[in-house]
Motif scaffolding. Structure first.
Motif, PDB file in Angstrom:
ATOM      1  N   ASP A  51       0.870  -1.176   0.000  1.00  0.00           N
ATOM      2  CA  ASP A  51       0.000   0.000   0.000  1.00  0.00           C
ATOM      3  C   ASP A  51       0.908   1.228   0.000  1.00  0.00           C
ATOM      4  N   THR A  52       1.311   1.649  -1.182  1.00  0.00           N
ATOM      5  CA  THR A  52       2.323   2.696  -1.294  1.00  0.00           C
ATOM      6  C   THR A  52       1.896   4.013  -0.641  1.00  0.00           C
ATOM      7  N   ALA A  53       0.623   4.342  -0.718  1.00  0.00           N
ATOM      8  CA  ALA A  53       0.152   5.599  -0.138  1.00  0.00           C
ATOM      9  C   ALA A  53       0.251   5.570   1.383  1.00  0.00           C
ATOM     10  N   ALA A  54      -0.162   4.462   1.995  1.00  0.00           N
ATOM     11  CA  ALA A  54      -0.120   4.345   3.459  1.00  0.00           C
ATOM     12  C   ALA A  54       1.316   4.367   3.966  1.00  0.00           C
ATOM     13  N   VAL A  55       2.198   3.684   3.255  1.00  0.00           N
ATOM     14  CA  VAL A  55       3.605   3.650   3.675  1.00  0.00           C
ATOM     15  C   VAL A  55       4.241   5.027   3.513  1.00  0.00           C
ATOM     16  N   ALA A  56       3.917   5.722   2.435  1.00  0.00           N
ATOM     17  CA  ALA A  56       4.454   7.069   2.229  1.00  0.00           C
ATOM     18  C   ALA A  56       3.977   8.020   3.319  1.00  0.00           C
ATOM     19  N   GLN A  57       2.713   7.874   3.729  1.00  0.00           N
ATOM     20  CA  GLN A  57       2.185   8.700   4.816  1.00  0.00           C
ATOM     21  C   GLN A  57       2.928   8.415   6.118  1.00  0.00           C
ATOM     22  N   ARG A  58       3.236   7.149   6.368  1.00  0.00           N
ATOM     23  CA  ARG A  58       4.012   6.781   7.556  1.00  0.00           C
ATOM     24  C   ARG A  58       5.397   7.422   7.515  1.00  0.00           C
ATOM     25  N   ALA A  59       6.010   7.452   6.329  1.00  0.00           N
ATOM     26  CA  ALA A  59       7.326   8.080   6.180  1.00  0.00           C
ATOM     27  C   ALA A  59       7.261   9.565   6.517  1.00  0.00           C
ATOM     28  N   ARG A  60       6.197  10.218   6.096  1.00  0.00           N
ATOM     29  CA  ARG A  60       6.065  11.659   6.354  1.00  0.00           C
ATOM     30  C   ARG A  60       5.810  11.941   7.826  1.00  0.00           C
ATOM     31  N   GLU A  61       5.101  11.038   8.496  1.00  0.00           N
ATOM     32  CA  GLU A  61       4.741  11.255   9.896  1.00  0.00           C
ATOM     33  C   GLU A  61       5.834  10.831  10.868  1.00  0.00           C
ATOM     34  N   LEU A  62       6.726   9.971  10.446  1.00  0.00           N
ATOM     35  CA  LEU A  62       7.731   9.392  11.334  1.00  0.00           C
ATOM     36  C   LEU A  62       8.657  10.456  11.920  1.00  0.00           C
ATOM     37  N   ILE A  91      13.727  -7.134   8.499  1.00  0.00           N
ATOM     38  CA  ILE A  91      13.721  -5.809   7.891  1.00  0.00           C
ATOM     39  C   ILE A  91      14.470  -5.840   6.559  1.00  0.00           C
ATOM     40  N   SER A  92      15.611  -6.499   6.545  1.00  0.00           N
ATOM     41  CA  SER A  92      16.400  -6.603   5.309  1.00  0.00           C
ATOM     42  C   SER A  92      15.608  -7.265   4.192  1.00  0.00           C
ATOM     43  N   ALA A  93      14.745  -8.200   4.569  1.00  0.00           N
ATOM     44  CA  ALA A  93      13.996  -8.963   3.566  1.00  0.00           C
ATOM     45  C   ALA A  93      12.959  -8.125   2.829  1.00  0.00           C
ATOM     46  N   VAL A  94      12.513  -7.024   3.452  1.00  0.00           N
ATOM     47  CA  VAL A  94      11.419  -6.257   2.842  1.00  0.00           C
ATOM     48  C   VAL A  94      11.759  -4.786   2.598  1.00  0.00           C
ATOM     49  N   VAL A  95      12.972  -4.363   2.951  1.00  0.00           N
ATOM     50  CA  VAL A  95      13.297  -2.941   2.836  1.00  0.00           C
ATOM     51  C   VAL A  95      13.215  -2.444   1.396  1.00  0.00           C
ATOM     52  N   SER A  96      13.414  -3.311   0.424  1.00  0.00           N
ATOM     53  CA  SER A  96      13.330  -2.872  -0.976  1.00  0.00           C
ATOM     54  C   SER A  96      11.926  -2.402  -1.342  1.00  0.00           C
ATOM     55  N   LYS A  97      10.910  -2.949  -0.682  1.00  0.00           N
ATOM     56  CA  LYS A  97       9.545  -2.487  -0.936  1.00  0.00           C
ATOM     57  C   LYS A  97       9.402  -1.013  -0.564  1.00  0.00           C
ATOM     58  N   ILE A  98      10.131  -0.604   0.468  1.00  0.00           N
ATOM     59  CA  ILE A  98      10.097   0.785   0.909  1.00  0.00           C
ATOM     60  C   ILE A  98      10.998   1.639   0.018  1.00  0.00           C
ATOM     61  N   ALA A  99      12.174   1.107  -0.293  1.00  0.00           N
ATOM     62  CA  ALA A  99      13.152   1.868  -1.070  1.00  0.00           C
ATOM     63  C   ALA A  99      12.703   2.115  -2.506  1.00  0.00           C
ATOM     64  N   THR A 100      11.779   1.303  -2.994  1.00  0.00           N
ATOM     65  CA  THR A 100      11.283   1.494  -4.361  1.00  0.00           C
ATOM     66  C   THR A 100       9.950   2.246  -4.403  1.00  0.00           C
ATOM     67  N   ASN A 101       9.496   2.703  -3.248  1.00  0.00           N
ATOM     68  CA  ASN A 101       8.288   3.527  -3.164  1.00  0.00           C
ATOM     69  C   ASN A 101       8.710   4.970  -3.452  1.00  0.00           C
ATOM     70  N   LEU A 102       8.310   5.504  -4.586  1.00  0.00           N
ATOM     71  CA  LEU A 102       8.815   6.803  -5.031  1.00  0.00           C
ATOM     72  C   LEU A 102       8.418   7.942  -4.102  1.00  0.00           C
ATOM     73  N   ASP A 103       7.251   7.850  -3.481  1.00  0.00           N
ATOM     74  CA  ASP A 103       6.826   8.904  -2.554  1.00  0.00           C
ATOM     75  C   ASP A 103       7.665   8.858  -1.271  1.00  0.00           C
ATOM     76  N   VAL A 104       8.010   7.651  -0.842  1.00  0.00           N
ATOM     77  CA  VAL A 104       8.891   7.523   0.317  1.00  0.00           C
ATOM     78  C   VAL A 104      10.261   8.093  -0.026  1.00  0.00           C
ATOM     79  N   ARG A 105      10.758   7.773  -1.200  1.00  0.00           N
ATOM     80  CA  ARG A 105      12.067   8.284  -1.618  1.00  0.00           C
ATOM     81  C   ARG A 105      12.072   9.816  -1.625  1.00  0.00           C
TER      82      ARG A 105
END
Length: 226
Positions: A51-62, A91-105
């Protein structure tokens, strides 16, 4: 001064960049730790990482604090020290899902640039990651593409994690699969324009630090010192 160090997983970026920062009296930023911190927070909250939008929102709020002291590294997220937790295999197993989220980047690049700007009053910073020379700090005075052959990278990451910490399959996943995933959104497998390639396959850590420190001193404008 800004020194940008890019390259694939296991090439020695973190140890090298910390060593160079210590040698030259500069700050140090591990940009990968910021992606791991967002990953940890999303996993802890049970978010769907797709859920790229939810994860990006978490990045902004963190609320995130990442140390720039090369001799004392820590990562604090929402008041919790997660320095060790972000290196766990889960964490290592799934960090690429976060790193490839353009809004998180986009959000994390904004934060990383703020850290880099703040470090300039103290003389400068060594920044390591995936796309430092091309995106985060394209105006860096020294750009280094640090690489090594795959066997060397697997061996180093295994030694870094410690015996029995991960299986051979997990180790290969951290190196090979992650690089393939991350390469879809950032350029780090080849040197960027203006970057110096340093192949660390047959060099010790101290030798790599020596090479980059020398390059940094040669790069400093006349009238300044490192």
């Amino acid at each position: 001064m800004i020194i940008a160090v890019d390259g694939p997983s296991g090439s020695g970026k973190s140890s090298t960049a910390r060593g160079v920062a210590t040698r030259l009296g500069l700050r140090y930023l591990d940009t990968g730790a910021t992606y791991r911190a967002v990953t940890w927070s999303a996993v802890e909250r049970g978010l769907d990482l797709d859920d790229t939008a939810a994860v990006a929102q978490r990045a902004r709020e963190l609320e995130l604090e990442v140390s720039t002291d090369p001799g004392h590294q820590f990562v604090i997220a929402d008041g919790t020290d997660i320095t060790a937790a972000i290196r766990e295999p889960r964490i290592s197993a799934v960090v690429s899902k976060i790193a490839t989220n353009l809004d998180v980047r986009h959000e994390l690049v904004r934060r990383q640039r703020a850290v880099i700007d703040a470090a300039q009053d103290g003389g400068g910073i060594v920044v390591e990651g995936r796309d430092i020379a091309t995106v985060v700090a394209p105006d860096a005075e020294l750009k280094v593409h640090l690489t090594a052959d795959q066997d060397a990278r697997l061996s180093r990451r295994g030694a870094e994690l410690g015996s029995g910490a991960v299986t051979a399959e997990q180790l290969r996943d951290q190196i090979v699969r992650r690089d393939a995933d991350d390469a879809t959104v950032s350029q780090f497998l080849v040197a960027s324009d203006g970057a110096v390639t340093v192949d660390s396959t047959h060099l010790t850590l101290e030798e790599v630090i020596d090479v980059i420190s020398r390059l940094a001193k040669e790069t400093v404008p006349r009238g300044r010192e490192l």
